[in-house]
Design a protein around this motif. Structure first.
Motif, PDB file in Angstrom:
ATOM      1  N   ASP A  87       0.800  -1.225   0.000  1.00  0.00           N
ATOM      2  CA  ASP A  87       0.000   0.000   0.000  1.00  0.00           C
ATOM      3  C   ASP A  87       0.833   1.276   0.000  1.00  0.00           C
ATOM      4  O   ASP A  87       0.498   2.257  -0.659  1.00  0.00           O
ATOM      5  CB  ASP A  87      -0.924   0.020   1.230  1.00  0.00           C
ATOM      6  CG  ASP A  87      -2.061  -0.973   1.088  1.00  0.00           C
ATOM      7  OD1 ASP A  87      -2.436  -1.276  -0.050  1.00  0.00           O
ATOM      8  OD2 ASP A  87      -2.563  -1.456   2.113  1.00  0.00           O
ATOM      9  N   ASN A  88       1.908   1.290   0.763  1.00  0.00           N
ATOM     10  CA  ASN A  88       2.693   2.495   0.973  1.00  0.00           C
ATOM     11  C   ASN A  88       3.726   2.651  -0.141  1.00  0.00           C
ATOM     12  O   ASN A  88       4.566   1.769  -0.344  1.00  0.00           O
ATOM     13  CB  ASN A  88       3.386   2.429   2.339  1.00  0.00           C
ATOM     14  CG  ASN A  88       3.991   3.750   2.769  1.00  0.00           C
ATOM     15  OD1 ASN A  88       4.419   4.544   1.939  1.00  0.00           O
ATOM     16  ND2 ASN A  88       4.048   3.985   4.061  1.00  0.00           N
ATOM     17  N   ARG A  89       3.686   3.780  -0.878  1.00  0.00           N
ATOM     18  CA  ARG A  89       4.634   4.003  -1.970  1.00  0.00           C
ATOM     19  C   ARG A  89       6.075   4.006  -1.465  1.00  0.00           C
ATOM     20  O   ARG A  89       6.993   3.556  -2.157  1.00  0.00           O
ATOM     21  CB  ARG A  89       4.321   5.343  -2.651  1.00  0.00           C
ATOM     22  CG  ARG A  89       5.210   5.656  -3.857  1.00  0.00           C
ATOM     23  CD  ARG A  89       4.959   4.700  -5.007  1.00  0.00           C
ATOM     24  NE  ARG A  89       6.195   4.274  -5.633  1.00  0.00           N
ATOM     25  CZ  ARG A  89       6.238   3.523  -6.731  1.00  0.00           C
ATOM     26  NH1 ARG A  89       5.130   3.125  -7.295  1.00  0.00           N
ATOM     27  NH2 ARG A  89       7.387   3.160  -7.244  1.00  0.00           N
ATOM     28  N   LEU A  90       6.281   4.491  -0.245  1.00  0.00           N
ATOM     29  CA  LEU A  90       7.622   4.468   0.330  1.00  0.00           C
ATOM     30  C   LEU A  90       8.119   3.036   0.478  1.00  0.00           C
ATOM     31  O   LEU A  90       9.295   2.738   0.254  1.00  0.00           O
ATOM     32  CB  LEU A  90       7.622   5.166   1.695  1.00  0.00           C
ATOM     33  CG  LEU A  90       7.283   6.655   1.708  1.00  0.00           C
ATOM     34  CD1 LEU A  90       7.210   7.173   3.137  1.00  0.00           C
ATOM     35  CD2 LEU A  90       8.311   7.453   0.904  1.00  0.00           C
ATOM     36  N   ASP A  91       7.210   2.132   0.865  1.00  0.00           N
ATOM     37  CA  ASP A  91       7.576   0.724   0.997  1.00  0.00           C
ATOM     38  C   ASP A  91       7.935   0.116  -0.347  1.00  0.00           C
ATOM     39  O   ASP A  91       8.864  -0.692  -0.440  1.00  0.00           O
ATOM     40  CB  ASP A  91       6.424  -0.065   1.621  1.00  0.00           C
ATOM     41  CG  ASP A  91       6.350   0.087   3.136  1.00  0.00           C
ATOM     42  OD1 ASP A  91       7.360   0.488   3.727  1.00  0.00           O
ATOM     43  OD2 ASP A  91       5.286  -0.185   3.706  1.00  0.00           O
ATOM     44  N   VAL A  92       7.201   0.493  -1.394  1.00  0.00           N
ATOM     45  CA  VAL A  92       7.466  -0.049  -2.731  1.00  0.00           C
ATOM     46  C   VAL A  92       8.898   0.279  -3.157  1.00  0.00           C
ATOM     47  O   VAL A  92       9.653  -0.595  -3.604  1.00  0.00           O
ATOM     48  CB  VAL A  92       6.466   0.507  -3.763  1.00  0.00           C
ATOM     49  CG1 VAL A  92       6.874   0.107  -5.182  1.00  0.00           C
ATOM     50  CG2 VAL A  92       5.055  -0.002  -3.469  1.00  0.00           C
ATOM     51  N   LEU A 253       9.614  -6.076   6.203  1.00  0.00           N
ATOM     52  CA  LEU A 253       8.501  -5.762   7.091  1.00  0.00           C
ATOM     53  C   LEU A 253       7.990  -4.370   6.763  1.00  0.00           C
ATOM     54  O   LEU A 253       8.694  -3.371   6.951  1.00  0.00           O
ATOM     55  CB  LEU A 253       8.952  -5.837   8.551  1.00  0.00           C
ATOM     56  CG  LEU A 253       7.844  -5.788   9.606  1.00  0.00           C
ATOM     57  CD1 LEU A 253       6.914  -6.983   9.476  1.00  0.00           C
ATOM     58  CD2 LEU A 253       8.448  -5.737  11.010  1.00  0.00           C
ATOM     59  N   GLU A 254       6.756  -4.301   6.248  1.00  0.00           N
ATOM     60  CA  GLU A 254       6.175  -3.026   5.839  1.00  0.00           C
ATOM     61  C   GLU A 254       5.832  -2.150   7.049  1.00  0.00           C
ATOM     62  O   GLU A 254       5.663  -2.640   8.162  1.00  0.00           O
ATOM     63  CB  GLU A 254       4.892  -3.261   5.037  1.00  0.00           C
ATOM     64  CG  GLU A 254       5.079  -4.053   3.770  1.00  0.00           C
ATOM     65  CD  GLU A 254       3.742  -4.387   3.120  1.00  0.00           C
ATOM     66  OE1 GLU A 254       2.723  -3.782   3.507  1.00  0.00           O
ATOM     67  OE2 GLU A 254       3.723  -5.266   2.242  1.00  0.00           O
ATOM     68  N   GLN A 255       5.691  -0.862   6.772  1.00  0.00           N
ATOM     69  CA  GLN A 255       5.143   0.072   7.742  1.00  0.00           C
ATOM     70  C   GLN A 255       3.650   0.253   7.447  1.00  0.00           C
ATOM     71  O   GLN A 255       3.206   0.023   6.320  1.00  0.00           O
ATOM     72  CB  GLN A 255       5.854   1.427   7.641  1.00  0.00           C
ATOM     73  CG  GLN A 255       7.255   1.445   8.233  1.00  0.00           C
ATOM     74  CD  GLN A 255       7.247   1.399   9.745  1.00  0.00           C
ATOM     75  OE1 GLN A 255       6.308   1.853  10.394  1.00  0.00           O
ATOM     76  NE2 GLN A 255       8.293   0.823  10.321  1.00  0.00           N
ATOM     77  N   PRO A 256       2.855   0.659   8.434  1.00  0.00           N
ATOM     78  CA  PRO A 256       1.443   0.972   8.142  1.00  0.00           C
ATOM     79  C   PRO A 256       1.351   2.013   7.039  1.00  0.00           C
ATOM     80  O   PRO A 256       2.263   2.822   6.844  1.00  0.00           O
ATOM     81  CB  PRO A 256       0.934   1.524   9.480  1.00  0.00           C
ATOM     82  CG  PRO A 256       1.818   0.902  10.508  1.00  0.00           C
ATOM     83  CD  PRO A 256       3.176   0.803   9.858  1.00  0.00           C
ATOM     84  N   ARG A 257       0.244   2.007   6.292  1.00  0.00           N
ATOM     85  CA  ARG A 257       0.121   2.840   5.087  1.00  0.00           C
ATOM     86  C   ARG A 257       0.260   4.328   5.365  1.00  0.00           C
ATOM     87  O   ARG A 257       0.641   5.097   4.487  1.00  0.00           O
ATOM     88  CB  ARG A 257      -1.211   2.564   4.404  1.00  0.00           C
ATOM     89  CG  ARG A 257      -2.441   2.909   5.228  1.00  0.00           C
ATOM     90  CD  ARG A 257      -3.726   2.624   4.467  1.00  0.00           C
ATOM     91  NE  ARG A 257      -3.883   1.200   4.200  1.00  0.00           N
ATOM     92  CZ  ARG A 257      -4.931   0.702   3.531  1.00  0.00           C
ATOM     93  NH1 ARG A 257      -5.870   1.506   3.069  1.00  0.00           N
ATOM     94  NH2 ARG A 257      -5.031  -0.595   3.328  1.00  0.00           N
ATOM     95  N   GLN A 258      -0.022   4.797   6.595  1.00  0.00           N
ATOM     96  CA  GLN A 258       0.072   6.222   6.905  1.00  0.00           C
ATOM     97  C   GLN A 258       1.473   6.632   7.365  1.00  0.00           C
ATOM     98  O   GLN A 258       1.724   7.809   7.635  1.00  0.00           O
ATOM     99  CB  GLN A 258      -0.944   6.604   7.992  1.00  0.00           C
ATOM    100  CG  GLN A 258      -0.640   6.045   9.371  1.00  0.00           C
ATOM    101  CD  GLN A 258      -1.196   4.642   9.583  1.00  0.00           C
ATOM    102  OE1 GLN A 258      -1.598   3.989   8.628  1.00  0.00           O
ATOM    103  NE2 GLN A 258      -1.224   4.186  10.821  1.00  0.00           N
TER     104      GLN A 258
END
Length: 405
Positions: A87-92, A253-258
């Motif tokens: 979900d998070n563009r930063l994670d992508v 490990l992703e961060q929450p979307r916000q």
């Protein structure tokens, strides 16, 4: 007989500084060619090798398809699918570039070529991301079974099941690495795979009237990592049916979307040639930290204070100051990279130039805030548009400055 294709090798940037020789066929002119050896005994394909470029960074060379006089990117079968899972563009961005960075430890950029994942198609990726279904023998889902039937008339029961049995796996990202063999052909030499994991699982459930109920479940880090390590077995089995090359697995490990900072890699392993499972896993101590933030102040107080000092100097200089936003990348609790954004309202290009000169001066003189060995990128913005940037390369005495016209 399959149609013969021609490929050209281009450049993909990485963030490490290395030097050394390159494969023998990479030393010639731009028209030098090399054949690509496939694993199915079909006709070899030709590859054109581009010229080397002089740079302080290390680069993987990537394979591009050539059709006549036109060059085009040989894209992955699952191009763009990652944004549906993460979900998070930063994670992508952190997932894709981080996997390339970690792959350098196993696949030397001086010997290997990069290619976007070609082994798994969209259907295969989706099948692994589905929930397990014990009643379906063909089911390949790696996420846990829901435990109840998804019946809109019983949506409350489904919501409770989502909370009790949250998914842990959001995406599987593949990268392929090619190497030159003794016959000067390129063949698949290794595969890197990142499993992207939820730290907070978002769910949505529809009732019989079409109303959507959403929520999220926070997941325990150790439990998620344990499940992810167990889930690689069918992926290895799928690859081993066609290819016997080293496979690097990493867990992201992703961060929450916000979140304002991306997630991080937490573990990695290698499944060697001829093996169906890894010998052991390596813990990765990496993280992104926002400046200013309570996390920075609590965990890295000295660097947080220096960042605050830098912010105050800018505030004293410019009247329309908004704030300074920093993202630090830590490895083994050591700051290894810093990205800074300074959003300010400008009324003329002259203000942009003067302010950029001032910030560049701070970067050059304040070695306690920006030590020479620390890579720093500063972006000065106005209403969301970048006006100028300052890049401090550890290998250069002077920062690189660019003011957009």
């Amino acid at each position: 007989m399959p149609k013969k294709q021609t490929f050209i090798v281009s450049i993909m940037a990485l963030s490490l500084v290395l030097s050394g020789c390159v494969p023998s066929f990479m030393k010639g002119d731009q028209d030098d060619t090399v054949k690509v050896n496939d694993s199915e005994g079909e006709d070899s394909e030709e590859m054109i090798v581009s010229e080397d470029i002089k740079t302080s960074e290390t680069y993987y060379r990537s394979v591009l398809e050539k059709d006549g006089d036109k060059n085009s990117l040989d894209t992955s079968q699952v191009r763009g699918l990652i944004t549906a899972g993460v979900d998070n563009r930063l994670d992508v961005d952190a997932l894709e570039m981080g996997l390339i960075r970690l792959s350098q430890e196993q696949f030397d950029p001086e010997k290997y070529f990069f290619k976007e994942g070609q082994l798994f198609d969209t259907e295969q990726i989706h099948s692994w991301l589905y929930r397990d279904n014990p009643d379906d023998k063909e089911n390949q889902g790696l996420n846990p079974a829901l435990g109840v039937k998804e019946d809109p008339a019983k949506y409350e029961q489904v919501i409770e099941a989502e909370k009790k049995n949250p998914k842990f796996l959001s995406y599987i990202h593949e990268q392929d690495y090619y190497v030159q063999n003794k016959d000067d052909e390129l063949q698949l030499g290794g595969i890197s795979i990142a499993l992207s994991l939820y730290s907070e699982y978002p769910y949505s459930v529809l009732d019989e009237n079409g109303l959507k109920y959403t929520g999220s479940v926070k997941l325990g880090k150790e439990e998620v990592i344990s499940k992810a390590k167990e889930s690689i077995e069918p992926i290895v089995k799928k690859i081993r049916a066609e290819h016997d090359v080293p496979i690097m697995f990493t867990l992201f490990l992703e961060q929450p979307r916000q979140s304002v900072v991306p997630g991080n890699f937490v573990a990695s392993t290698i499944v060697g040639e001829g093996k169906s499972s890894p010998d052991s896993w390596k813990d990765l101590n990496e993280k992104y930290v926002a400046f200013p933030s309570s996390a920075a102040s609590d965990e890295y107080p000295a660097e947080a204070e220096k960042f605050d000092d830098f912010t105050r100097e800018i505030q004293d200089f410019f009247p329309n100051f908004v704030g300074v936003i920093g993202t630090g990348f830590y490895k083994q609790d050591e700051l290894t990279q810093l990205k800074v954004e300074i959003p300010i309202q400008f009324y003329s290009k002259a203000e942009v130039i003067s302010f950029t000169q001032f910030v560049n001066g701070l970067v050059k003189k304040r070695n306690d805030t920006f030590p020479q060995e620390l890579p720093v990128s500063i972006y000065i913005t106005n209403n969301g548009e970048t006006e100028s940037m300052i890049v401090k390369d550890p290998n250069e005495e002077e920062p690189f400055v660019h003011i957009y016209q």
